[in-house]
Design an enzyme around this catalytic site. Structure first.
Site, PDB file in Angstrom:
ATOM      1  N   HIS A 151      25.003 -23.499   0.694  1.00 26.27           N
ATOM      2  CA  HIS A 151      25.002 -24.015   2.032  1.00 26.27           C
ATOM      3  C   HIS A 151      26.251 -25.320   1.792  1.00 26.27           C
ATOM      4  O   HIS A 151      25.878 -26.112   0.851  1.00 26.27           O
ATOM      5  CB  HIS A 151      24.095 -24.540   2.409  1.00 26.27           C
ATOM      6  CG  HIS A 151      23.018 -23.616   2.818  1.00 26.27           C
ATOM      7  ND1 HIS A 151      21.595 -23.618   2.589  1.00 26.27           N
ATOM      8  CD2 HIS A 151      23.185 -22.452   3.351  1.00 26.27           C
ATOM      9  CE1 HIS A 151      21.163 -22.558   3.012  1.00 26.27           C
ATOM     10  NE2 HIS A 151      22.050 -21.639   3.401  1.00 26.27           N
ATOM     11  N   GLU A 154      25.247 -29.134   1.498  1.00 28.31           N
ATOM     12  CA  GLU A 154      24.434 -29.707   0.342  1.00 28.31           C
ATOM     13  C   GLU A 154      25.363 -29.741  -0.901  1.00 28.31           C
ATOM     14  O   GLU A 154      25.404 -29.203  -1.831  1.00 28.31           O
ATOM     15  CB  GLU A 154      23.419 -28.254   0.095  1.00 28.31           C
ATOM     16  CG  GLU A 154      22.527 -28.106   1.460  1.00 28.31           C
ATOM     17  CD  GLU A 154      21.699 -26.970   1.259  1.00 28.31           C
ATOM     18  OE1 GLU A 154      21.525 -26.419   0.221  1.00 28.31           O
ATOM     19  OE2 GLU A 154      21.177 -26.763   2.223  1.00 28.31           O
ATOM     20  N   GLU A 354      15.262 -26.801  -4.604  1.00 26.96           N
ATOM     21  CA  GLU A 354      15.641 -27.912  -3.472  1.00 26.96           C
ATOM     22  C   GLU A 354      15.527 -29.275  -4.050  1.00 26.96           C
ATOM     23  O   GLU A 354      14.407 -29.689  -4.410  1.00 26.96           O
ATOM     24  CB  GLU A 354      14.837 -27.659  -2.332  1.00 26.96           C
ATOM     25  CG  GLU A 354      14.828 -26.444  -1.528  1.00 26.96           C
ATOM     26  CD  GLU A 354      16.108 -26.336  -0.581  1.00 26.96           C
ATOM     27  OE1 GLU A 354      16.700 -27.154  -0.534  1.00 26.96           O
ATOM     28  OE2 GLU A 354      16.068 -25.078   0.165  1.00 26.96           O
TER      29      GLU A 354
END
Length: 583
Positions: A151, A154, A354
């Site tokens: 992404h 990010e 994450e």
């Protein structure tokens, strides 16, 4: 934090004063299942979820109006000008290429750079291979993939893989851990899988998530982490609307970026054993399944959990689980699911990290996050040539009939060969007696483990060590624990076993065994000695009997977390064991 009361007039006023290039980091408060349905319908950009299941969203003024119309409470945490470029300390594409080329040039014996694909805007996707015999594939060595920037927004996920590449090159061969890894693993690092999107973040719109495919009609981009060929296109979990932030593409593997991962992992020259895909944010270690609420079949599910616990044991505040258990939403067509169970390659244990608490943290966070992740990555890379360490979660000793009973529980049994036990008398001063090994052969079985040491003197204190042995013969030592030998005999013809699971959360099972039929009672007490629940009372036949318990009292109220005692009363005496309840 700006608290918002949901009246349409308030939302309308907020929307009227908002610039077109402003988005709002917003925390929404609603039942996750209900909110998930609205997120799919209106295509909110989800930043993450907290432990209570509250969603953090990047919302436009129009999105806030939707939340208001849906009567969903929320707080605006921050306002973001999407035209602002991220901090200059973050690495952009040309700088990254220069760094990778420099590493390949400076360390040619262990480092080689590969162009694994070209994007829609004709940027090369670079993969750095690090290994002691980097020019050849060694069939005996496992491949491990570390990638970042599926992404585009990010951006911290570029920095961590790039930091790893630098450290592996710079510290070889002087650092023992790095030398073991480089000599025994083929490490592949793709710091920036989505260079087109990354460039768009820095030059045009800092919230851009997708790649830069031209979808036609003024629409651009595919969510790369919805484009893999595993449950591709399954809703919920993605969108088929080209304007949506989770657009899955026209078909699986339609994008050159995901094709690059597919072709690398599926190549006959490689045997990828693990993959770690970096995303942000949330502080989660995630594993399959992403596309639904369930988990892989056993024993794989337990192995995923155990590896996760091993990786994040030094990371404060981290949680593990599948997509729903962590992010509170679903994702179909993801890298993680495809790596584990996709076509064209053997099983690869796919994980998603994450990192951080925002997608674009301040620049000062870059060295902090990289330093935090580096030892975790070394642990993962070591799994390419060693087994998962034996993880003993509890080890204790208690008096038994003419001896001492040792109890221990293990989180990971996939790679456990067995255990050795060692004993010595407890000394009042400095110990002068070495530990003596108790068992001739490895103690094997399944957790929870029990071993009775009868070679002791009644009333004397002893110290015990537990040695775990993995499948490659490597050992881990736990203890010491102390136990006093009892001179009392256990009730004849009865046995009471450790409850499973222990600790227990919502349910557990207790097993007892009788040599002869007779009257028995199985009761639970708190640590103050108050009886909480009678689980069984009456005549029982000879043999084993299992009692399922919902860890509630006689009135059906769930018990508070803590330590409890369960007791088996027979005509010949009483047996006791402890159990732990968590919530």
């Amino acid at each position: 934090m700006k608290s918002v009361v949901l009246f349409v007039t308030v939302v309308a006023a907020l929307a009227a004063g908002a610039a077109a290039d402003t988005v709002y980091l917003t925390r929404a408060y609603a039942d996750p299942a209900r909110l998930m349905a609205d997120l799919r319908r209106y295509d909110f950009d989800v930043a993450g979820a907290d432990a209570a299941g509250h969603f953090d969203l990047y919302a436009s003024a129009d999105d806030l109006a939707v939340l208001g119309l849906k009567s969903i409470s929320y707080d605006v945490l921050d306002e973001i000008d999407t035209a602002d470029a991220p901090p200059s300390e973050y690495t952009e594409y040309d700088e990254m290429v220069s760094i990778l080329q420099g590493l390949a040039s400076t360390y040619p014996n262990i480092c080689r750079l590969y162009d694994v694909g070209d994007t829609w805007e004709k940027r090369e996707i670079w993969a750095l291979k690090i290994s002691d015999n980097v020019a050849t594939h060694e069939a005996a060595e496992k491949d491990i993939l570390i990638d970042g920037n599926h992404h585009a927004n990010e951006i911290m996920t570029v920095e961590v893989p790039l930091y790893l590449a630098k450290k592996l090159c710079e510290k070889y061969p002087t650092d023992p851990d790095v030398k073991l890894i480089v000599d025994n693993v083929e490490t592949w690092i793709i710091p920036m899988l989505n260079p087109d999107g990354h460039n768009h973040v820095f030059k045009v719109y800092n919230r851009w998530r997708k790649n830069r495919r031209d979808n036609g009609g003024g629409s651009y981009g595919v969510d790369l982490n919805r484009n893999y060929d595993y449950e591709w296109g399954k809703v919920p979990g993605c969108s088929h609307n080209p304007n949506a932030s989770t657009y899955c593409g026209p078909y699986a593997f339609s994008e050159p970026e995901t094709q690059a991962i597919r072709d690398l992992v599926n190549s006959n020259e490689h045997q990828f054993n693990y993959a770690l895909n970096y995303h942000s944010s949330g502080r989660y270690c995630m594993y399959p399944w992403n596309h639904d609420y369930g988990h892989p079949p056993e024993p794989d599910y337990t192995y995923f959990k155990n590896v996760s616990l091993y990786l994040i044991e030094t990371l404060s505040g981290w949680r593990h689980g599948n997509f729903w258990e962590t992010l509170r939403y679903l994702g179909s067509g993801t890298a993680c699911d495809w790596e584990y169970d996709g076509k064209g390659h053997d099983k690869c244990w796919g994980f998603t990290f994450e990192i951080d608490t925002s997608q674009q943290p301040p620049a000062y966070q870059i060295p902090i996050t990289c330093a935090e992740q580096y030892p975790v990555l070394l642990k993962l890379l070591k799994l390419g040539f060693s087994e998962l360490p034996v993880n003993v979660t509890s080890f204790r000793a208690e008096a038994a009939a003419g001896g001492v009973t040792l109890h221990w529980e293990v989180a990971n049994e996939r790679d456990v060969a067995g255990f050795n036990l060692y004993r010595r008398p407890t000394a009042e001063g400095p110990a002068t007696v070495d530990y003596a090994k108790l068992n001739e052969n490895l103690v094997a079985g399944r957790s929870p483990y029990n071993y009775v040491d009868r070679g002791v003197e009644a009333g004397r204190d002893y110290e015990y060590l537990l040695e775990g042995v993995d499948l490659k013969g490597e050992t881990s030592t736990f203890g010491p624990v102390k136990g006093r030998a009892s001179g009392k005999a256990l009730p004849k013809g009865a046995a009471l076993y450790q409850n499973r699971p222990n600790p227990a959360r919502d349910a557990t099972t207790i097993k007892f065994e009788l040599a002869q039929p007779g009257a028995v009672a199985l009761e639970v007490y708190d640590y103050a000695g108050r009886k909480i629940r009678t689980l069984y009372e009456g005549h029982a036949a000879a043999g084993a009997k299992e009692i399922a318990w919902n860890v509630a009292d006689e009135a059906g109220r769930p018990l508070a977390p803590g330590v409890y005692v369960y007791r088996l009363r027979t005509a010949n005496g009483t047996l006791n064991r402890r159990l732990v309840i968590t919530r």
